[in-house]
Design an enzyme around this catalytic site. Structure first.
Site, PDB file in Angstrom:
ATOM      1  N   ARG A 162       0.812  -1.217   0.000  1.00 24.06           N
ATOM      2  CA  ARG A 162       0.000   0.000   0.000  1.00 24.06           C
ATOM      3  C   ARG A 162       0.851   1.275   0.000  1.00 24.06           C
ATOM      4  O   ARG A 162       0.441   2.325   0.458  1.00 24.06           O
ATOM      5  CB  ARG A 162      -1.001  -0.007   1.163  1.00 24.06           C
ATOM      6  CG  ARG A 162      -1.931  -1.225   1.125  1.00 24.06           C
ATOM      7  CD  ARG A 162      -3.100  -1.128   2.055  1.00 24.06           C
ATOM      8  NE  ARG A 162      -3.909   0.040   1.844  1.00 24.06           N
ATOM      9  CZ  ARG A 162      -4.854   0.186   0.904  1.00 24.06           C
ATOM     10  NH1 ARG A 162      -5.069  -0.768   0.034  1.00 24.06           N
ATOM     11  NH2 ARG A 162      -5.563   1.291   0.832  1.00 24.06           N
ATOM     12  N   LEU A 163       2.057   1.177  -0.567  1.00 25.97           N
ATOM     13  CA  LEU A 163       2.951   2.331  -0.700  1.00 25.97           C
ATOM     14  C   LEU A 163       2.751   2.928  -2.089  1.00 25.97           C
ATOM     15  O   LEU A 163       3.680   3.076  -2.879  1.00 25.97           O
ATOM     16  CB  LEU A 163       4.410   1.908  -0.473  1.00 25.97           C
ATOM     17  CG  LEU A 163       4.682   1.223   0.870  1.00 25.97           C
ATOM     18  CD1 LEU A 163       6.128   0.760   0.945  1.00 25.97           C
ATOM     19  CD2 LEU A 163       4.351   2.161   2.029  1.00 25.97           C
TER      20      LEU A 163
END
Length: 192
Positions: free
Chosen positions: A171-172
């Protein structure tokens, strides 16, 4: 790396047309009525360029009523296979009649007839009623071209904001934003 959001859109859209199995031009459009009540639905992008993004609809539909009351919208493209999305916000205007006529002429005959037969977004008592109206339109236009109904046209969304979202592990994600600044664009990034 491009700093022109339209060029970046073209690059991503080209890749989506090569990877998405169905309707790579499908987009969600969110509008709001005069009271601020939002509504979202899927439509198909039917044209785009440096002036903006075009879709078509019945001008007596709920979305058209929303646009008449509040001519602003947000559109969203989501391409799951590429793990990308593009959000675009802007103002809406009706396309010129010549543009709507030219696009309408490219639609299949049944789609043209459907535009005449449908009271889009209004209550329908049964599917049979709509099918009867469709057959009536087939008879009405038998042996002649189907002209564009006066209540059917297109809208151009002229953007003032773009966000290009690329999925990343853990989720970067990467989020690039472009804001209109007069006749040019400023670019920035957002935290995921």
């Amino acid at each position: 790396m491009t700093t022109d959001p339209f060029q970046l859109f073209d690059t991503w859209f080209k890749e989506a047309r090569e990877t998405e199995l169905n309707d790579s031009n499908a987009m969600t459009i969110a509008t709001a009525d005069a009271t601020g009540q939002p509504a979202a639905r899927m439509v198909l992008l039917k044209g785009h360029g440096p002036d903006g993004f075009i879709f078509y609809t019945n001008q007596e539909s709920r979305k058209a009523a929303d646009i008449a009351a509040n001519p602003k919208a947000a559109i969203l493209f989501h391409w799951k296979s590429l793990r990308r999305q593009i959000r675009i916000e802007g103002s809406l205007s009706v396309v010129p009649d010549e543009t709507a006529d030219a696009y309408f002429a490219t639609r299949s005959r049944d789609s043209q007839l459907g535009a005449w037969a449908s009271d889009q977004s209004r209550p329908l008592d049964s599917r049979e009623t709509f099918e009867t109206r469709f057959e009536d339109m087939k008879a009405r236009f038998e042996g002649q071209d189907v002209r564009r109904p006066p209540h059917w046209s297109g809208y151009l969304l002229k953007p003032h904001h773009f966000e290009f979202w690329q999925d990343r592990e853990h989720r970067l994600h990467e989020r690039r934003v472009f804001e209109r600044d007069g006749n040019s664009w400023t670019e920035g990034m957002l935290y995921p």
